[in-house]
Design an enzyme around this catalytic site. Structure first.
Site, PDB file in Angstrom:
ATOM      1  N   GLY A  55      34.495 -92.286  10.779  1.00 34.16           N
ATOM      2  CA  GLY A  55      34.137 -93.262   9.752  1.00 34.16           C
ATOM      3  C   GLY A  55      34.152 -92.600   8.382  1.00 34.16           C
ATOM      4  CD  GLN A  60      31.808 -89.996   3.680  1.00 39.97           C
ATOM      5  OE1 GLN A  60      32.097 -91.013   4.315  1.00 39.97           O
ATOM      6  NE2 GLN A  60      31.602 -88.823   4.272  1.00 39.97           N
ATOM      7  CB  CYS A 104      28.029 -86.706   7.226  1.00 38.49           C
ATOM      8  SG  CYS A 104      28.611 -87.490   5.718  1.00 38.49           S
ATOM      9  CG  LEU A 105      34.410 -86.641   7.867  1.00 36.93           C
ATOM     10  CD1 LEU A 105      35.592 -87.532   7.513  1.00 36.93           C
ATOM     11  CD2 LEU A 105      34.850 -85.480   8.739  1.00 36.93           C
ATOM     12  CG  HIS A 146      26.898 -92.199   8.814  1.00 35.96           C
ATOM     13  ND1 HIS A 146      26.284 -91.049   9.244  1.00 35.96           N
ATOM     14  CD2 HIS A 146      27.748 -91.821   7.822  1.00 35.96           C
ATOM     15  CE1 HIS A 146      26.744 -90.026   8.532  1.00 35.96           C
ATOM     16  NE2 HIS A 146      27.634 -90.470   7.672  1.00 35.96           N
ATOM     17  CD  GLU A 147      31.029 -93.803   7.406  1.00 35.82           C
ATOM     18  OE1 GLU A 147      31.005 -93.444   6.216  1.00 35.82           O
ATOM     19  OE2 GLU A 147      31.049 -92.992   8.346  1.00 35.82           O
ATOM     20  CG  HIS A 150      28.313 -92.279   3.068  1.00 37.53           C
ATOM     21  ND1 HIS A 150      27.902 -91.094   2.502  1.00 37.53           N
ATOM     22  CD2 HIS A 150      28.707 -91.970   4.326  1.00 37.53           C
ATOM     23  CE1 HIS A 150      28.035 -90.114   3.399  1.00 37.53           C
ATOM     24  NE2 HIS A 150      28.524 -90.622   4.515  1.00 37.53           N
TER      25      HIS A 150
HETATM   26 NI    NI Z   1      28.941 -89.600   6.301  1.00 35.93          NI
END
Ligand code: NI
Length: 182
Positions: A55, A60, A104-105, A146-147, A150
């Protein structure tokens, strides 16, 4: 000489990492889908796949638009999964509660258990500009929540309670100070 038609070229975008102030900003709603949004969607998918994520939020990659993508096909191979591309996603109802490990990336190499609702219903606009409603549970519900966080400048580590978060402090400092190639 024959002109070769040029296909739109997608390319991975530069990920933003923990410590970057953009990750704490609130993203703005998207009014309509244009070529800009379509290209962003393709580039973000490319970014997701090259980073082996499931995701990604536009925040991000430093773009403050309310847009998220998710593709759990890589981990859930039981079903054919079409990548989700959701603009202005909004959770309209939740049910249950579960604890799952998240990563998380934007916060590389850190994983932690987070408690969140188990099932969600989300209203959003799809890539064709249509209103859609999505019901999700399990991993997909987790990724979407989660997204969406963000888009509001919230990171999963914010949802970890006191003592556990204290334990992550040193790791977070290392992540924040890491030198990364551009
Ligand atoms: Ni994340």
């Amino acid at each position: 000489m024959e002109e070769i038609p040029r296909l739109p070229k997608t390319e991975p975008l530069q990920l933003r990492y923990y410590g970057d102030p953009v990750l704490r900003k609130r993203a703005e709603p998207v009014q309509e889908i244009t070529d800009v949004e379509r290209l962003l969607a393709d580039d973000m998918l490319e970014t997701l796949y090259t980073s082996f994520g499931i995701g990604l939020a536009a925040t991000q990659v430093g773009i403050l638009k309310r847009f998220i993508i998710a593709d759990i096909g890589v981990v859930d191979d039981e079903e054919e999964f079409e990548p989700l591309k959701l603009f202005n996603p909004e959770i309209i109802s939740v049910e249950g509660e579960c604890v799952l490990e998240e990563g998380c990336l934007s916060i590389p190499d850190l994983r932690a258990e987070v408690k969140r609702p188990e099932q969600i219903v989300v209203n959003a606009m799809n890539i064709d500009g249509e209103d859609v409603q999505i019901e999700a549970d399990g991993l997909l519900a987790r990724v979407i929540q989660h997204e969406i966080d963000h888009l509001n400048g919230v990171l999963f580590i914010d949802r970890i309670s006191g003592i556990k978060r204290q334990l992550l402090r040193d790791q977070l400092k290392i992540i924040q100070q890491a030198e990364r190639p551009d």
